[in-house]
Design an enzyme around this catalytic site. Structure first.
Site, PDB file in Angstrom:
ATOM      1  N   ASN A 121       0.817  -1.217   0.000  1.00 45.31           N
ATOM      2  CA  ASN A 121       0.000   0.000   0.000  1.00 45.31           C
ATOM      3  C   ASN A 121       0.852   1.270   0.000  1.00 45.31           C
ATOM      4  OD1 ASN A 121       0.996   0.146   2.598  1.00 45.31           O
ATOM      5  ND2 ASN A 121      -1.000   0.106   3.624  1.00 45.31           N
TER       6      ASN A 121
ATOM      7  N   GLU B  61       1.259   4.568   7.325  1.00 48.19           N
ATOM      8  CA  GLU B  61       0.214   4.093   6.423  1.00 48.19           C
ATOM      9  C   GLU B  61      -0.282   5.243   5.542  1.00 48.19           C
ATOM     10  OE1 GLU B  61       0.109   1.020   6.201  1.00 48.19           O
ATOM     11  OE2 GLU B  61      -0.759  -0.048   7.911  1.00 48.19           O
TER      12      GLU B  61
END
Ligand code: PGA
Length: 260
Positions: free
Chosen positions: A136, A143
């Site tokens: 990702n 993140e």
């Protein structure tokens, strides 16, 4: 960004091992930023082999790992502290008192993040930061949508990351949902950065990191702003890049091409 593309993951790993060994040769008291994850395992195998053959000593090195799971003690078998001991520290002459990780089971994780950040600032800057990349686009546990100026803090892990890292936990054991991770700003403060990505699962994230627009949706794009970043790829991880011809022109087979 220096983009080095190798035919195989073994050649890519060798290049990373060689860069770390050369860094330690140049400066035996180097400060290394270290990463965990499956991609790094062969790198640590290579470094351990270099130590065993007498080509390198880690006795003068100080290290800072990127992250640790909240709630896991350094003794927990799934902690990143245990990973590092097993894969690198216990297999070399690395001094345990100079091997730093956030303490996952600290009573106050926010205070622990602040302590770790201050320690990096005090002893740093990091000479060479090793990185992997998540599918990702995360670096460390930053993140998607992490601030590109973030510092060490507690992050909530995405479901995709929890799923990807489940393999390191025993059946029925749930991976922690939070981690203490250095921020993107910490990573950008390293003097040099070396990111390794291998395998097709990383191809999309790698293409966005190198060629995509800068943005927190793919945190690794922040590396575009760093003046000394080397991205080491195998053919599979490089598969979705558009300017492959150019990267191969500049660094044929991952080597520096002579001028002329
Ligand atoms: P992996 O993890 O090496 O296990 O794929 C990389 C990362 O999540 O940064």
């Amino acid at each position: 960004m220096r983009v080095l593309i190798f035919e195989t993951s073994e050649l890519a790993v060798d290049r990373v091992v060689r860069a770390v060994v050369e860094q330690i040769e140049r400066k035996p008291a180097s400060i290394l930023g270290l990463a965990t994850g499956g991609t790094m395992e062969p790198v640590y195998d290579g470094l351990s082999a270099a130590y065993r053959s007498g080509s390198v000593s880690l006795a003068g090195v100080t290290s800072f790992n990127l992250d640790e799971y909240v709630g896991l003690s350094p003794e927990h078998s799934c902690s990143f502290a245990a990973f590092m001991r097993e894969k690198l520290f216990d297999r070399t002459d690395m001094r345990s008192n100079r091997a730093n990780l956030p303490v996952g089971n600290a009573v106050d994780p926010d205070a622990e993040a602040a302590r770790y950040d201050a320690l990096i600032s005090e002893l740093g800057p990091i000479d060479l930061q090793l990185l992997g990349i998540g599918a990702n686009g995360h670096i460390g546990f930053n993140e998607p949508t992490s601030s590109l100026r973030s510092r060490t803090r507690v992050k909530t892990l995405t479901r995709a990351t929890l799923e990807a890292n489940k393999r390191f936990f025993a059946d029925g054991e749930t991976p922690p949902k939070y981690a203490i991770t250095v921020g993107i700003q910490n990573i950008l403060e390293a003097k040099s950065i070396l990111l390794l990505a291998t395998g097709s699962a990383k191809a999309k994230a790698v293409a966005t990191m190198i060629e995509g627009p800068l943005g927190s949706y793919c945190p690794a794009t922040a590396l575009q702003m760093h003046a000394d970043t080397t991205i080491v790829l195998d053919r599979e991880a490089a598969a979705e890049l558009t300017l492959t011809d150019y990267y191969s022109q500049v660094h044929p087979d991952g080597q520096d091409a002579p001028y002329g």
